[in-house]
Design a protein around this motif. Structure first.
Motif, mmCIF file in Angstrom:
data_model
loop_
_atom_site.group_PDB
_atom_site.id
_atom_site.type_symbol
_atom_site.label_atom_id
_atom_site.label_comp_id
_atom_site.label_asym_id
_atom_site.label_seq_id
_atom_site.Cartn_x
_atom_site.Cartn_y
_atom_site.Cartn_z
ATOM 1 N N MET A 138 43.827 76.509 34.287
ATOM 2 C CA MET A 138 43.167 76.784 35.488
ATOM 3 C C MET A 138 43.480 74.514 36.467
ATOM 4 N N GLY A 139 43.546 74.345 35.702
ATOM 5 C CA GLY A 139 44.974 73.143 36.484
ATOM 6 C C GLY A 139 43.115 71.440 35.920
ATOM 7 N N GLU A 181 40.415 67.915 41.056
ATOM 8 C CA GLU A 181 38.648 68.008 41.809
ATOM 9 C C GLU A 181 37.711 68.653 41.503
ATOM 10 N N HIS A 182 38.270 69.827 42.017
ATOM 11 C CA HIS A 182 37.497 70.875 42.615
ATOM 12 C C HIS A 182 37.005 72.046 41.884
ATOM 13 N N MET A 183 38.380 71.784 40.350
ATOM 14 C CA MET A 183 38.133 73.046 39.255
ATOM 15 C C MET A 183 37.601 72.099 38.746
ATOM 16 N N GLY A 184 37.166 70.430 38.542
ATOM 17 C CA GLY A 184 36.411 69.865 37.590
ATOM 18 C C GLY A 184 34.819 70.476 37.689
ATOM 19 N N LEU A 185 35.075 70.095 39.327
ATOM 20 C CA LEU A 185 33.597 70.307 39.566
ATOM 21 C C LEU A 185 33.186 71.492 38.777
ATOM 22 N N LEU A 186 33.658 72.574 39.412
ATOM 23 C CA LEU A 186 33.209 74.019 38.909
ATOM 24 C C LEU A 186 32.728 73.754 37.472
ATOM 25 N N ALA A 187 33.882 73.552 36.271
ATOM 26 C CA ALA A 187 33.224 73.621 35.351
ATOM 27 C C ALA A 187 31.869 72.616 34.755
ATOM 28 N N PHE A 188 31.908 71.060 35.842
ATOM 29 C CA PHE A 188 30.525 70.596 35.675
ATOM 30 C C PHE A 188 29.520 71.519 35.800
ATOM 31 N N PHE A 195 39.937 80.252 35.845
ATOM 32 C CA PHE A 195 38.283 80.150 36.071
ATOM 33 C C PHE A 195 37.319 81.624 35.474
ATOM 34 N N LEU A 196 37.820 82.814 36.005
ATOM 35 C CA LEU A 196 36.828 83.778 35.609
ATOM 36 C C LEU A 196 37.182 83.737 33.945
ATOM 37 N N GLY A 197 38.360 83.929 33.505
ATOM 38 C CA GLY A 197 38.768 83.625 32.035
ATOM 39 C C GLY A 197 37.505 82.648 31.571
ATOM 40 N N ILE A 198 37.581 81.930 31.404
ATOM 41 C CA ILE A 198 36.432 81.134 30.956
ATOM 42 C C ILE A 198 34.554 80.851 31.555
ATOM 43 N N LEU A 199 34.899 81.806 32.610
ATOM 44 C CA LEU A 199 33.464 81.941 33.449
ATOM 45 C C LEU A 199 33.509 83.241 32.014
ATOM 46 N N VAL A 223 34.245 96.601 37.464
ATOM 47 C CA VAL A 223 33.792 95.637 38.232
ATOM 48 C C VAL A 223 32.519 95.059 38.255
ATOM 49 N N ASP A 224 32.395 93.336 37.900
ATOM 50 C CA ASP A 224 30.655 92.714 38.197
ATOM 51 C C ASP A 224 30.933 91.553 39.028
ATOM 52 N N ALA A 225 29.692 91.076 39.374
ATOM 53 C CA ALA A 225 29.624 90.133 40.137
ATOM 54 C C ALA A 225 31.099 89.705 40.158
ATOM 55 N N PRO A 226 31.294 88.392 39.830
ATOM 56 C CA PRO A 226 31.829 87.499 39.188
ATOM 57 C C PRO A 226 33.414 88.062 39.919
#
Lengths: 494, 213
Positions: free
Chosen positions: A226-227, A313-320, A259-263, A59-62
């Motif tokens: 993630m899209g 759009e918001h997934m894009g912002l996360l990657a950004f 997104f967690l996979g990418i993180l 169990v880590d923070a993300p």
């Protein structure tokens, strides 16, 4: 132990839902399981159980952040589903657009797949091993494809098939990336080479050529799920054809899992001390997603598809945000929280609007604020929140990301991002304002078609943290967000 | 044992070329099955002295990819009662040519990779990339939805070959979870194909393209 229970409990509940004949018993099981899961997740905030099962679970923070979001959203959706399943008619019926008759899939299967989905989602959030996480992400695809096909209509079938195929093939590339990652860690020597903690501690000794190849494949693979544009093509179809509560789960919980996979792989990239190429790629995918979303949100005629592009759009912002690094990562984490809550409640409200107006077209809906006295105003407020207007949480997180971008001297990407956000705002405002305001259609005055409290209660409850996070960040949340952001030290880039 | 690895690699390449050029759906599924079966043996062959863990894992993979999954797909094909031809968008000769060109590109690409284990491993790696490419080609150039499911299976074959020659076997639990996913994926695709056949009276992907912007 608690990690294993969080995965096992919904799994067991899902399998038993397959054979539970009584509707009441099965629906009680669904909500009871969701509540127990959420309480158990909250206990993780009090005390971290540490790695279990040979370090396969952690169990880590993300992970903690995303499993809490997923579990909360699942609880809201399961309560909503009581109202939804109660209102669904049995037997064959015409669809609203007159494009053929359909029947619903058996409710046993729907409930069981919902529970299996929660199990797979928990597995992704708690896995501390890249192979296990991959298995979890693929399992979320397989559990959610039948959910998209709940209305046995040829349109939802098409959406489910595209989703199943595109995501499975995408995820196969992520598996290839996982294999290459093991290779970069030296291949043959030890079984532990794909454990996240081991990889982070040995990051300096990873082979850079293999690692770069691994990163690219993992980013494309999980990015498909993630899209991120241009791999997002399944997303509008799946979100618009799935029942709204399923879209809420897909947009609010599943995107975070991918997104967690990418993180995770980005965390290893940061630990190698040279995340520059990874950040460039993330920045490119992020801006590309924003651009695609801006183009397709303009003049979008279907409000569920519009929400899907807003999710791109918001997934894009996360990657950004990862691409910018530094304080933007903190903003990105907060953004993921805000986006999940807001998009979840918007999809649930879209379901209420669809049930009342019998159309998915933005052009045929007017006066929602007056015709649906609870859903309508919430829909309007949800739009203001998702568009990033103050005082909602998304304003704070978008502001944090953009400010960090300007501070880091990345002026051109930041300006491009701002311009695209403005275009998206105009596109969404057009559609939502037209739907919300204007004359109330005949026969809908006085809120006669408003859904029951089980269907406007959960979105209202989700609106509370949405608004609160814009005004006040609770201490424990800030602490976890900061702990998560510290995992991604990117250093200063010229 | 390296002679055996070369032999398996050649079989995998031949299976790819067959799959790109056959017109019968049954032959396509059978070739994918043969490929899965021989690839299942690679973990045993690639490690000089296989442990019990690797032995069991090899047998499970060979049984799953070589027997169980092809059987499931053949059953689906039989139940669907559709025309047994794959219906290409692009001709068989041309896709087979792409396959060969893909093999050449993979060999060239793998020559520049720092692979451990010398020539046989490098050749196996080229074959694996070609297999992934074959899967993609089948998904893109064939009209039937069932062919797309087979294509997915072939991509997984390719990824498996890479992991078998390069990476160590991970913890048993993880390997089993991954294989379970593959099994459920083909199972769910089979069910979806049934529904597609019922709803559209065909499994041509041309018909399922109403959703767009």
């Amino acid at each position: 132990m608690r990690a294993a229970i969080l995965v096992g409990m919904p799994l067991a509940a899902g399998l038993s839902a397959f054979v539970t004949r009584s509707n009441t018993a099965r629906r009680t099981l669904l909500v009871g399981q969701a509540l127990a899961h959420f309480l158990l997740v909250l206990s993780l905030w009090v005390q971290d159980p540490g790695p279990t099962l040979f370090g396969l679970f952690q169990v880590d923070a993300p992970g903690l952040l995303f499993i809490t979001l997923g579990s909360l959203l699942f609880l809201a959706v399961s309560i909503y589903s009581l109202g939804y399943l109660g209102a669904e008619k049995q037997g064959k019926r015409e669809d609203f657009q007159g494009q053929g008759a359909f029947i619903n899939a058996p409710e046993t299967r729907f409930t069981a797949c919902l529970l299996l989905f929660e199990s797979a989602m928990s597995l992704v959030c708690l896995a501390g091993h890249f192979g296990l996480m991959w298995a979890g992400v693929e399992a979320t695809t397989l559990a959610s494809a039948p959910l998209i096909f709940f209305h046995r209509h040829h349109r939802s079938l098409e959406a489910a098939w595209k989703y199943l195929l595109i995501c499975s093939v995408g995820i196969a590339l992520a598996l290839l990336g996982t294999v290459l990652l093991a290779m970069s860690a030296g291949g043959g020597e030890s079984e532990a080479s794909l454990r996240l903690d081991v990889l982070v501690s040995r990051a300096a000794s990873l082979d850079p050529a293999w690692f770069k190849a691994a990163f690219v494949f993992l980013l494309v693979g999980y990015g498909t799920k993630m899209g991120l544009a241009p791999m997002h093509s399944w997303k509008p179809d799946a979100y618009s054809e799935a029942p709204s509560l399923v879209s809420a789960l897909l947009a609010g919980a599943l995107c975070n899992c991918a997104f967690l996979g990418i993180l995770r792989i980005f965390q290893v990239a940061c630990a190698t001390g040279d995340p520059g190429f990874a950040q460039d790629l993330l920045l490119a995918f992020g801006l590309c997603s924003l651009a695609f979303a801006a183009v397709f949100i303009m003049d979008q005629g279907d409000y569920k598809r519009m929400l899907a592009y807003s999710s791109v759009e918001h997934m894009g912002l996360l990657a950004f945000s990862l691409g910018i690094g530094g304080t933007a990562v903190f903003g990105g984490m907060l953004h993921a929280v805000n986006h999940s809550l807001t998009k979840g409640l918007l999809f649930l409200l879209a379901g209420n609007i669809l049930a009342a107006y019998h159309t998915k077209s933005c052009h045929d809906i007017t006066g929602a604020v007056h015709a649906l006295p609870r859903t309508g105003p919430l829909w309007m407020a949800g739009f203001l929140a998702i568009a990033g207007l103050p005082p909602f949480g998304l304003f704070v997180s978008e502001f944090t990301i953009l400010r960090a971008a300007f501070e880091a001297g990345r002026v051109i990407p930041a300006v491009a991002c701002l311009a695209l956000l403005a275009v998206i705002f105009i596109g969404m405002a057009q559609a939502v304002l037209r739907m919300s305001l204007g004359p109330v259609p005949a026969g809908m005055e006085g809120g006669v078609r408003e859904a029951g409290p089980l269907m406007w209660g959960p979105p209202l409850a989700l609106m509370v943290p949405c608004l609160m996070l814009g005004l006040y960040l609770p201490g424990p949340l800030v602490e976890v967000l900061a702990r998560a952001a510290r995992l991604f030290v990117t250093g200063v880039r010229p | 044992m390296t002679g055996l690895l070369d032999f398996i690699t050649i079989l995998a390449v031949l299976a790819n070329l067959t799959m790109l050029s056959v017109s019968g759906m049954r032959a396509l599924i059978r070739s994918a099955g043969v490929q899965g079966l021989v690839l299942g043996l690679v973990p045993m062959v690639a490690h000089g002295s296989p442990t019990l863990h690797i032995l069991i894992f090899s047998l499970i993979v060979a049984g799953l990819k070589g027997l169980l999954l092809p059987r499931m797909l053949l059953r689906t094909l039989k139940d669907l009662d559709v025309q047994r031809e794959v219906k290409p968008y692009v001709g068989f000769g041309l896709t087979a040519f792409f396959g060969v060109a893909g093999l050449a590109a993979s060999v060239w690409f793998c020559a520049s990779l720092p692979t451990p284990g010398g020539e046989p491993v490098r050749f196996a790696l080229s074959a694996a990339f070609m297999t992934i490419l074959t899967g993609f080609l089948l998904i893109i150039t064939r009209k039937k939805a069932l062919t797309q499911a087979v294509g997915y299976l072939i991509i997984e074959n390719g990824v498996f070959l890479i992991s078998a020659v390069l990476a160590p076997a991970g913890p048993m639990l993880v390997e089993m979870c991954i294989l379970l996913d593959l099994f459920v994926a083909v199972f769910v695709m089979g069910i979806a194909l049934h529904h597609i056949n019922q709803a559209f009276d065909s499994i041509d992907t041309e018909l399922i393209s109403t959703l767009k912007d």
